[in-house]
Design a protein around this motif. Structure first.
Motif, PDB file in Angstrom:
ATOM      1  N   LEU A   1      28.363  39.474  42.497  1.00 20.30           N
ATOM      2  CA  LEU A   1      29.113  40.631  42.024  1.00 20.30           C
ATOM      3  C   LEU A   1      29.217  40.575  40.509  1.00 20.30           C
ATOM      4  N   ASP A   2      29.050  41.725  39.856  1.00 22.76           N
ATOM      5  CA  ASP A   2      29.143  41.774  38.399  1.00 22.76           C
ATOM      6  C   ASP A   2      30.582  41.539  37.945  1.00 22.76           C
ATOM      7  N   TRP A   3      30.724  40.843  36.823  1.00 23.40           N
ATOM      8  CA  TRP A   3      32.036  40.679  36.212  1.00 23.40           C
ATOM      9  C   TRP A   3      32.522  42.031  35.694  1.00 23.40           C
ATOM     10  N   PRO A   4      33.824  42.195  35.450  1.00 22.10           N
ATOM     11  CA  PRO A   4      34.333  43.479  34.928  1.00 22.10           C
ATOM     12  C   PRO A   4      33.784  43.776  33.538  1.00 22.10           C
ATOM     13  N   PRO A   5      33.888  45.019  33.086  1.00 19.71           N
ATOM     14  CA  PRO A   5      33.268  45.441  31.820  1.00 19.71           C
ATOM     15  C   PRO A   5      33.696  44.609  30.620  1.00 19.71           C
ATOM     16  N   GLN A   6      34.926  44.115  30.616  1.00 20.28           N
ATOM     17  CA  GLN A   6      35.417  43.352  29.456  1.00 20.28           C
ATOM     18  C   GLN A   6      34.608  42.082  29.210  1.00 20.28           C
ATOM     19  N   PHE A   7      33.909  41.589  30.242  1.00 21.99           N
ATOM     20  CA  PHE A   7      33.160  40.351  30.111  1.00 21.99           C
ATOM     21  C   PHE A   7      31.652  40.562  30.108  1.00 21.99           C
ATOM     22  N   GLN A   8      31.204  41.799  30.163  1.00 20.69           N
ATOM     23  CA  GLN A   8      29.779  42.062  30.148  1.00 20.69           C
ATOM     24  C   GLN A   8      29.182  41.602  28.820  1.00 20.69           C
ATOM     25  N   GLY A   9      28.113  40.815  28.908  1.00 14.76           N
ATOM     26  CA  GLY A   9      27.463  40.300  27.720  1.00 14.76           C
ATOM     27  C   GLY A   9      28.082  39.026  27.176  1.00 14.76           C
ATOM     28  N   LYS A  10      29.154  38.571  27.772  1.00 10.03           N
ATOM     29  CA  LYS A  10      29.787  37.305  27.353  1.00 10.03           C
ATOM     30  C   LYS A  10      30.319  36.576  28.587  1.00 10.03           C
ATOM     31  N   GLU A  11      29.397  36.316  29.519  1.00  2.65           N
ATOM     32  CA  GLU A  11      29.771  35.744  30.806  1.00  2.65           C
ATOM     33  C   GLU A  11      29.836  34.220  30.776  1.00  2.65           C
ATOM     34  N   LYS A  12      30.302  33.660  29.692  1.00  3.37           N
ATOM     35  CA  LYS A  12      30.416  32.216  29.566  1.00  3.37           C
ATOM     36  C   LYS A  12      31.885  31.812  29.609  1.00  3.37           C
ATOM     37  N   TYR A  13      32.165  30.680  30.227  1.00  2.00           N
ATOM     38  CA  TYR A  13      33.507  30.105  30.249  1.00  2.00           C
ATOM     39  C   TYR A  13      34.524  31.081  30.837  1.00  2.00           C
ATOM     40  N   ILE A  14      34.212  31.603  32.008  1.00  2.00           N
ATOM     41  CA  ILE A  14      35.148  32.455  32.733  1.00  2.00           C
ATOM     42  C   ILE A  14      35.770  31.632  33.853  1.00  2.00           C
ATOM     43  N   PHE A  15      37.091  31.628  33.907  1.00  2.00           N
ATOM     44  CA  PHE A  15      37.822  30.899  34.935  1.00  2.00           C
ATOM     45  C   PHE A  15      38.719  31.872  35.693  1.00  2.00           C
ATOM     46  N   ILE A  16      38.944  31.601  36.973  1.00  2.00           N
ATOM     47  CA  ILE A  16      39.916  32.348  37.756  1.00  2.00           C
ATOM     48  C   ILE A  16      41.188  31.516  37.823  1.00  2.00           C
ATOM     49  N   VAL A  17      42.291  32.082  37.340  1.00  2.00           N
ATOM     50  CA  VAL A  17      43.572  31.375  37.335  1.00  2.00           C
ATOM     51  C   VAL A  17      44.122  31.373  38.750  1.00  2.00           C
ATOM     52  N   GLY A  18      44.228  30.195  39.347  1.00  2.00           N
ATOM     53  CA  GLY A  18      44.670  30.086  40.727  1.00  2.00           C
ATOM     54  C   GLY A  18      43.492  30.063  41.682  1.00  2.00           C
ATOM     55  N   SER A  19      43.741  29.649  42.899  1.00  2.00           N
ATOM     56  CA  SER A  19      42.674  29.488  43.895  1.00  2.00           C
ATOM     57  C   SER A  19      42.682  30.560  44.964  1.00  2.00           C
ATOM     58  N   VAL A  20      43.569  31.554  44.823  1.00  2.00           N
ATOM     59  CA  VAL A  20      43.648  32.641  45.801  1.00  2.00           C
ATOM     60  C   VAL A  20      43.894  33.952  45.058  1.00  2.00           C
ATOM     61  N   SER A  21      43.570  35.061  45.718  1.00  2.00           N
ATOM     62  CA  SER A  21      43.922  36.368  45.165  1.00  2.00           C
ATOM     63  C   SER A  21      45.366  36.690  45.530  1.00  2.00           C
ATOM     64  N   ILE A  22      45.971  37.617  44.758  1.00  2.00           N
ATOM     65  CA  ILE A  22      47.331  38.075  45.028  1.00  2.00           C
ATOM     66  C   ILE A  22      47.280  39.585  45.207  1.00  2.00           C
ATOM     67  N   ASN A  23      47.470  40.049  46.441  1.00  2.00           N
ATOM     68  CA  ASN A  23      47.378  41.473  46.751  1.00  2.00           C
ATOM     69  C   ASN A  23      46.069  42.069  46.229  1.00  2.00           C
ATOM     70  N   GLY A  24      44.966  41.320  46.411  1.00  2.00           N
ATOM     71  CA  GLY A  24      43.646  41.789  46.010  1.00  2.00           C
ATOM     72  C   GLY A  24      43.310  41.570  44.549  1.00  2.00           C
ATOM     73  N   ILE A  25      44.236  40.996  43.771  1.00  2.00           N
ATOM     74  CA  ILE A  25      44.049  40.852  42.331  1.00  2.00           C
ATOM     75  C   ILE A  25      43.675  39.416  41.987  1.00  2.00           C
ATOM     76  N   LEU A  26      42.667  39.277  41.130  1.00  2.00           N
ATOM     77  CA  LEU A  26      42.320  37.993  40.546  1.00  2.00           C
ATOM     78  C   LEU A  26      42.666  38.025  39.064  1.00  2.00           C
ATOM     79  N   CYS A  27      43.158  36.897  38.559  1.00  2.00           N
ATOM     80  CA  CYS A  27      43.464  36.772  37.132  1.00  2.00           C
ATOM     81  C   CYS A  27      42.342  35.981  36.480  1.00  2.00           C
ATOM     82  N   LEU A  28      41.592  36.621  35.576  1.00  2.00           N
ATOM     83  CA  LEU A  28      40.458  36.002  34.906  1.00  2.00           C
ATOM     84  C   LEU A  28      40.860  35.551  33.513  1.00  2.00           C
TER      85      LEU A  28
END
Length: 351
Positions: free
Chosen positions: A52-79
């Motif tokens: 799946l493509d990363w959101p637009p804010q990270f297009q072209g700079k897909e390095k060092y992306i982490f997901i905060v936490g190990s689960v989603s919260i109501n469908g939301i991921l914190c990048l």
């Protein structure tokens, strides 16, 4: 204990729809320069992976992306993107594609060398106020202390600064907590785990008599507290070569301890927050050949992920059988978690 162990082995985590995977596909000669990718691993045997493509804010700079936490919260991921002053935090619902950029803190920069900042983040839901919040710690290490093995804790020039962001008010505020010079956080431990309105990080004391603990933040009460681990949690294993990783097992807070010299990992579960004696050792798996690093747990709670020779594999806790998933990556930057679909807008009311 046998009842809890059997319950975890016999059930999947029905609260989640899919397993997500953040993977750095890295050639040996260039481990820190390649982009990372986001995958769905949707079927039971993980044979169906969808990139799946990363959101637009990270297009072209897909390095060092982490997901905060190990689960989603109501469908939301914190990048979280980046390590130091160039970091950016974005909320993302992969189901709808909606994003929300978290604005930078307005607190004035007090530190002269911003490249020596270290950021710790947590993301969660405040059930009392129906609000999503981000907690942030800014710590500072002078250049001569950047080497973890040579840090001189007594000479640190600045105290950590804590802040809380509220999505409802779209504003930051200072969080006063006396944790100065107490704990050290690595980037890996900083990924953390969210459970039931509380975010958890794995930490260790900065004193000479090192003690490890679970550090937790309650989003509704806005309080911080710790849970120490028992002195005998490692048994007879060599603690000089141990890596820790927080995961969610059937809704419980679990700690994977990977003992590299023994090629063995143990899984402990916490029965009650704040109670040191409530940690229980549930599983000892191994010795297994080429155990490198535990990366997380998928939707099926009997599956554990780790890297072997840069191949992502999984282990069945019942049989200890190993399965190659068919993708390659770099162990430190590989992150596995669980996702629950939601079509609610970010910040929508939760009933």
């Amino acid at each position: 204990m046998n009842i809890l162990r059997n319950n975890i082995l016999s059930n999947d985590d029905s609260g989640y729809d899919e397993t997500f995977l953040v993977l750095y596909t890295l050639p040996m000669a260039c481990k820190y320069s390649e982009n990372c990718k986001f995958y769905w691993l949707s079927d039971e045997r993980f044979e169906n992976s969808v990139n799946l493509d990363w959101p637009p804010q990270f297009q072209g700079k897909e390095k060092y992306i982490f997901i905060v936490g190990s689960v989603s919260i109501n469908g939301i991921l914190c990048l979280k993107h980046g390590f130091t002053r160039t970091y950016q935090v974005v909320l993302w619902n992969p189901t709808t594609g909606e994003t929300k950029v978290i604005p930078p803190s307005p607190i004035e920069n007090r530190r002269p060398d911003r490249d020596s900042w270290r950021f710790l983040h947590g993301f969660g839901y405040d059930h009392v106020n129906d609000d999503y919040k981000v907690i942030q710690m800014i710590d500072y290490f002078p250049d001569d202390q950047d080497d973890e093995d040579n840090m001189v804790w007594e000479d640190r020039s600045y105290d950590p600064l804590w802040e809380i962001y509220s999505l409802k008010s779209n504003s930051w505020k200072k969080f006063d907590v006396d944790m100065r010079n107490c704990y050290y956080y690595s980037e890996l431990r900083g990924i953390g785990l969210y459970t039931d309105g509380v975010f958890h990080w794995w930490a260790r004391s900065a004193s000479k008599n090192i003690e490890e603990c679970l550090m937790s933040f309650d989003f509704s009460k806005e309080v911080m507290f710790t849970t120490l681990v028992p002195l005998n949690i490692d048994g007879g294993f060599d603690v000089g070569f141990v890596e820790r990783h927080l995961v969610s097992l059937n809704g419980s807070i679990a700690l994977i301890s990977n003992y590299k010299k023994e090629s063995t990992f143990c899984i402990s579960v916490l029965a009650k927050l704040g109670v040191r004696e409530s940690w229980m050792n549930l599983f000892t798996v191994g010795p297994l050949p080429f155990v490198d690093f535990p990366n997380g747990v998928g939707k099926k709670n009997n599956i554990l992920f780790y890297i072997k020779d840069e191949d992502l594999v999984c282990v069945d806790l019942k049989t200890q059988m190993i399965k190659d998933i068919g993708v390659r990556g770099f162990s430190f930057f590989t992150h596995v978690g669980k996702y629950k679909k939601s079509f609610l807008p970010i910040g929508g009311i939760i009933n």
